[in-house]
Scaffold this motif. Sequence first.
Motif, PDB file in Angstrom:
ATOM      1  N   ASN A  10     -19.133  25.358  30.474  1.00  0.00           N
ATOM      2  CA  ASN A  10     -19.693  24.027  30.253  1.00  0.00           C
ATOM      3  C   ASN A  10     -20.518  23.553  31.444  1.00  0.00           C
ATOM      4  N   LEU A  11     -20.082  23.917  32.656  1.00  0.00           N
ATOM      5  CA  LEU A  11     -20.836  23.537  33.850  1.00  0.00           C
ATOM      6  C   LEU A  11     -22.212  24.210  33.853  1.00  0.00           C
ATOM      7  N   VAL A  12     -22.241  25.519  33.567  1.00  0.00           N
ATOM      8  CA  VAL A  12     -23.512  26.241  33.527  1.00  0.00           C
ATOM      9  C   VAL A  12     -24.405  25.672  32.433  1.00  0.00           C
ATOM     10  N   THR A  13     -23.825  25.354  31.282  1.00  0.00           N
ATOM     11  CA  THR A  13     -24.604  24.793  30.185  1.00  0.00           C
ATOM     12  C   THR A  13     -25.193  23.441  30.567  1.00  0.00           C
ATOM     13  N   PHE A  14     -24.402  22.630  31.286  1.00  0.00           N
ATOM     14  CA  PHE A  14     -24.907  21.330  31.738  1.00  0.00           C
ATOM     15  C   PHE A  14     -26.060  21.507  32.724  1.00  0.00           C
ATOM     16  N   VAL A  15     -25.918  22.440  33.670  1.00  0.00           N
ATOM     17  CA  VAL A  15     -26.986  22.697  34.636  1.00  0.00           C
ATOM     18  C   VAL A  15     -28.234  23.199  33.915  1.00  0.00           C
ATOM     19  N   THR A  16     -28.052  24.039  32.908  1.00  0.00           N
ATOM     20  CA  THR A  16     -29.182  24.528  32.119  1.00  0.00           C
ATOM     21  C   THR A  16     -29.911  23.378  31.433  1.00  0.00           C
ATOM     22  N   THR A  47     -25.721  30.869  29.388  1.00  0.00           N
ATOM     23  CA  THR A  47     -25.379  29.916  28.328  1.00  0.00           C
ATOM     24  C   THR A  47     -25.235  30.614  26.983  1.00  0.00           C
ATOM     25  N   LEU A  48     -26.103  31.581  26.721  1.00  0.00           N
ATOM     26  CA  LEU A  48     -26.007  32.352  25.479  1.00  0.00           C
ATOM     27  C   LEU A  48     -24.701  33.133  25.419  1.00  0.00           C
ATOM     28  N   PHE A  49     -24.328  33.779  26.527  1.00  0.00           N
ATOM     29  CA  PHE A  49     -23.065  34.528  26.565  1.00  0.00           C
ATOM     30  C   PHE A  49     -21.874  33.595  26.358  1.00  0.00           C
ATOM     31  N   PHE A  50     -21.946  32.409  26.933  1.00  0.00           N
ATOM     32  CA  PHE A  50     -20.860  31.430  26.752  1.00  0.00           C
ATOM     33  C   PHE A  50     -20.758  31.002  25.290  1.00  0.00           C
ATOM     34  N   PHE A  51     -21.909  30.774  24.663  1.00  0.00           N
ATOM     35  CA  PHE A  51     -21.923  30.408  23.244  1.00  0.00           C
ATOM     36  C   PHE A  51     -21.303  31.509  22.386  1.00  0.00           C
TER      37      PHE A  51
END
Length: 346
Positions: A10-16, A47-51
Amino acid sequence: MRTIILWIGNLVTFVTAFGLMARYVPPQTFWPPAIVALLLPGLLLVTLFFFLSCLSRFNWRAALFPLVVLLFSIPLLGHLLAFPSSSPLMDDTDPTLTLVTANVRAFRSVDGTDADTFQVREVVDQFGADLLLMQEVRTLRYRLNYISLILDSGGFRERHQKEGTVIATYGNDITPVTASFTPPNEYNGYVVTDVATKLGPLRIINAHLESNQISRMTSGMSDDNSVTKRVETFSEMLRGYGRATRTRARQAEAIRKIVEDSPHPVILAGDFNDVPSSYTYNHILSPRLRDAWSERGTGLGTTFTGPLPGLRIDYFMVDTSLNVLEIERLPSRWSDHRPLRITLAR
């Protein structure tokens, strides 16, 4: 462990998502997203890998946030990663025009050695350009300025280079229009030139937009310096990047006005010192211009090979009335930028 992964994802997604704002938010209003925009290709991949990880665990609620961010990034993907479309059908007798843009860093190697005349002649000859757009070239104040050599090697009769500045456009049948540089050093800016070509009259904008100057400060981040010194250097880098980003935005606005007012088809090229996810790039990319690499290139199209490698900061923006037949990156012998060569038709 799953909780930690969820927090990190979620942190990486927010930074993205924060970095994706850079395309739309003027740096004069808020410039920090421009820093994150430099890292967007890698951030989008994470973000794609997290999704996909959330989907594999059937965690639909957790997958929603990265999905929204990924969908929001779709208009940008074609500019970050190019997949070439088929070239337009051309008759062998149709005229074409070849242009090269190159930041040559004064034809000086990293150890400070000047290029010899044979090397410069060889490179200019290999460019095979009808029009040559160069940045960070030498001025007449240098005894060894290569100007006559470039004219002779490229078969050019004329050049447009404002006295004391480091941007030069070489060609034939050229008419200087205007030039604008950031005071006081007249190192960054652009020159505008009208050229009579086989494709008709064209307006050429040769740009070297405001430099970030980060490369010169990276030495202050070495392990030989104290923690305090490294923190001070990092803060200086951030402030300098903010100033440069704001200046490039102003330059982009001025260039867009020139493009919109041009009576001739426009080709804008050079070293923008900014990435495709930036405000500068997206403001320049007016309805009248499109990015030649996004249309005919393949992959990331990295042009910068310096301390922050993997960046595409050199471009050809081409008028919609012209056909892009081919674009390629060329080897760089002296500079931390790779030249670009493009072939156009009507």
